[in-house]
Design a protein around this motif. Sequence first.
Motif, short mmCIF file in Angstrom:
data_model
loop_
_atom_site.label_atom_id
_atom_site.label_comp_id
_atom_site.label_asym_id
_atom_site.label_seq_id
_atom_site.Cartn_x
_atom_site.Cartn_y
_atom_site.Cartn_z
N ALA A 50 3.31 13.70 8.14
CA ALA A 50 3.89 12.47 8.68
C ALA A 50 2.79 11.53 9.17
O ALA A 50 2.88 10.30 8.99
CB ALA A 50 4.86 12.79 9.82
N LYS A 51 1.73 12.09 9.80
CA LYS A 51 0.60 11.25 10.22
C LYS A 51 -0.06 10.59 9.02
O LYS A 51 -0.41 9.40 9.06
CB LYS A 51 -0.43 12.08 10.98
CG LYS A 51 -0.06 12.35 12.41
CD LYS A 51 -1.19 13.12 13.10
CE LYS A 51 -0.81 13.50 14.51
NZ LYS A 51 -1.87 14.29 15.15
N ALA A 52 -0.23 11.37 7.95
CA ALA A 52 -0.84 10.81 6.74
C ALA A 52 0.05 9.73 6.14
O ALA A 52 -0.43 8.67 5.72
CB ALA A 52 -1.09 11.93 5.72
N GLU A 53 1.36 9.98 6.11
CA GLU A 53 2.29 8.98 5.58
C GLU A 53 2.30 7.73 6.47
O GLU A 53 2.38 6.61 5.96
CB GLU A 53 3.70 9.57 5.49
CG GLU A 53 3.86 10.58 4.37
CD GLU A 53 5.25 11.20 4.34
OE1 GLU A 53 6.10 10.82 5.19
OE2 GLU A 53 5.48 12.06 3.49
N LEU A 54 2.23 7.94 7.78
CA LEU A 54 2.19 6.81 8.71
C LEU A 54 0.94 5.98 8.48
O LEU A 54 1.00 4.74 8.45
CB LEU A 54 2.24 7.31 10.15
CG LEU A 54 2.16 6.25 11.24
CD1 LEU A 54 3.37 5.31 11.16
CD2 LEU A 54 2.07 6.88 12.62
N ALA A 55 -0.19 6.65 8.30
CA ALA A 55 -1.43 5.92 8.04
C ALA A 55 -1.32 5.14 6.72
O ALA A 55 -1.73 3.98 6.63
CB ALA A 55 -2.62 6.88 7.99
#
Length: 156
Positions: A50-55
């Motif tokens: 999710a952090k990677a997708e958010l970035a």
Amino acid sequence: MFINASLIVQMIVFLILVGFTMKYVWPPIIKALDERAAKIAAGLSAADKAKAELAGAEAQIAKELAATKAESGKLISDAEKRAAAIVDAAKGRAEEEGAKILAAAKADAEQQVSRAREALREQVAALAVKGAEQILQKEVNAGVHAELLARLKTEL
């Protein structure tokens, strides 16, 4: 050391308890702990994903925002150019209209001047005839002297 029978019985009961616990109690607890560890690992993995997708989404938003800003700047620039062109066209039409109005006013003024001159000539001719009548002490016939009066009008 003196080992008596109660200690031996307690050791046997303890060993039976440990065996029962190892056989029936410990495996479900281990299984529950392993499942919980797997869930925690999956949650951490999902959080990292999710952090990677958010970035990635933030980068995409920044890219789209920059594109939108560029497009809006272009639209504003185009609108300013169109506004300047409209103003220039309006100025041109206004200048043309002003020139037409000025030409019409000049033509009208020239016509009024011509009419005024003609009226003035008529009045001067009438005054000249009256003056001549008074000088000669007799009436001047306009029909008889038309050529003379026409020449007088053109000279004035």
